[in-house]
Design a protein around this motif. Structure first.
Motif, short mmCIF file in Angstrom:
data_model
loop_
_atom_site.label_atom_id
_atom_site.label_comp_id
_atom_site.label_asym_id
_atom_site.label_seq_id
_atom_site.Cartn_x
_atom_site.Cartn_y
_atom_site.Cartn_z
N GLN A 188 0.83 -1.21 0.00
CA GLN A 188 0.00 0.00 0.00
C GLN A 188 0.86 1.27 0.00
OE1 GLN A 188 -2.86 -0.19 3.20
NE2 GLN A 188 -3.42 -2.31 2.73
N ASP A 189 1.94 1.24 -0.85
CA ASP A 189 2.86 2.36 -1.00
C ASP A 189 3.62 2.68 0.29
OD1 ASP A 189 2.21 2.72 -3.67
OD2 ASP A 189 0.50 4.01 -3.18
N PRO A 248 3.08 6.97 4.13
CA PRO A 248 2.39 6.83 2.83
C PRO A 248 2.59 8.07 1.97
CG PRO A 248 0.97 6.18 4.65
CD PRO A 248 2.16 6.83 5.27
N GLN A 249 2.68 7.85 0.67
CA GLN A 249 2.90 8.96 -0.25
C GLN A 249 1.70 9.88 -0.37
OE1 GLN A 249 4.19 7.33 -3.98
NE2 GLN A 249 6.07 6.43 -3.12
N ASP A 250 0.51 9.42 0.04
CA ASP A 250 -0.67 10.29 -0.08
C ASP A 250 -0.80 11.26 1.09
OD1 ASP A 250 -1.33 8.63 2.00
OD2 ASP A 250 -3.05 7.68 1.01
N GLY A 251 0.18 11.26 1.99
CA GLY A 251 0.16 12.21 3.10
C GLY A 251 -0.54 11.71 4.34
N SER A 252 -1.19 10.52 4.30
CA SER A 252 -1.86 9.99 5.48
C SER A 252 -0.82 9.45 6.47
CB SER A 252 -2.84 8.90 5.09
OG SER A 252 -2.16 7.83 4.44
N SER A 253 -1.26 9.19 7.70
CA SER A 253 -0.36 8.71 8.74
C SER A 253 -0.64 7.23 9.03
CB SER A 253 -0.53 9.53 10.02
OG SER A 253 -1.86 9.42 10.49
#
Length: 219
Positions: free
Chosen positions: A167-168, A192-197
């Motif tokens: 999941q990246d 994560p690359q989407d900025g989530s923690s």
């Protein structure tokens, strides 16, 4: 009884097929003992009982030849069974000393051929020289064997370094050692690359050795 006790207290008993390795180890010890005992006997009586030595040498030469063949055969089979693979010989002190022992045994075989040749020619001075060489090689082999007995033939496990991307997120697992006993385990995960923690990481350890990789799951 001493040889049996030595065999049952050595590396052979720790094999996954102990009966096989115990038999090989016992054969190895018996043949080595015959060769060593014969050399010691010749050394003790060489100067005072020369005629007895010359009478005993042909018998000992044949016994030593058969013993050397069985010694090499049992040693090779025992080593192949004991080690995970043949390259382990170059990865441990045990393996390097074993290679040194093999080299010395080859020298012993060469000297044995020369002794038989000088015995055929009834060359007493030549026999003395090569017999002393054989005894010297025997002492070196005994020292090497005494050291090998106290060493581990199996290379130490290397620390685990395992990477996986899910999941990246890149997971990295490291251990201080893979040997039995206390050890340390480190787990790191990239954001994560989407900025989530990352909320949590759950780790599961499987019992079977071939499937003992850590399964990391991230919600």
């Amino acid at each position: 009884m001493l040889l049996v006790a030595t065999t049952l207290n050595g590396h052979a008993i720790a094999s996954d097929v102990p009966v096989y390795t115990i038999i090989l180890d016992f054969m190895h010890l018996v043949t080595a003992s015959l060769w060593t005992a014969g050399l010691v006997y010749l050394f003790m009586i060489w100067r005072k009982e020369r005629e007895q030595v010359l009478a005993f040498l042909p018998i000992f030469s044949r016994i030593a030849f058969v013993s050397l063949i069985l010694l090499i055969l049992s040693g090779v089979l025992y080593t192949l069974k004991l080690l995970p693979d043949i390259t382990a010989l170059f990865k441990t002190t045990w393996g390097l000393l074993l290679l040194a022992k093999i080299f010395m045994v080859m020298l012993v075989g060469g000297v044995g051929i020369l002794i038989r040749e000088h015995l055929r020619k009834n060359d007493s001075p030549g026999l003395t020289k090569f017999l002393m060489s054989d005894i010297s090689f025997m002492l070196i082999i005994v020292l090497i064997v005494g050291t090998i007995t106290h060493l581990n033939p199996v290379p130490k496990n290397e620390p685990l370094v395992w990477k996986e991307n899910k999941q990246d997120i890149e997971f990295l697992v490291k251990t201080s050692t893979l040997s039995p006993g206390k050890g340390s385990l480190w787990v790191t995960a990239s954001l994560p690359q989407d900025g989530s923690s990352i909320q949590s990481i759950d780790m599961y350890f499987l019992l079977r050795i071939k499937e003992s990789l850590h399964q990391l799951m991230c919600p």
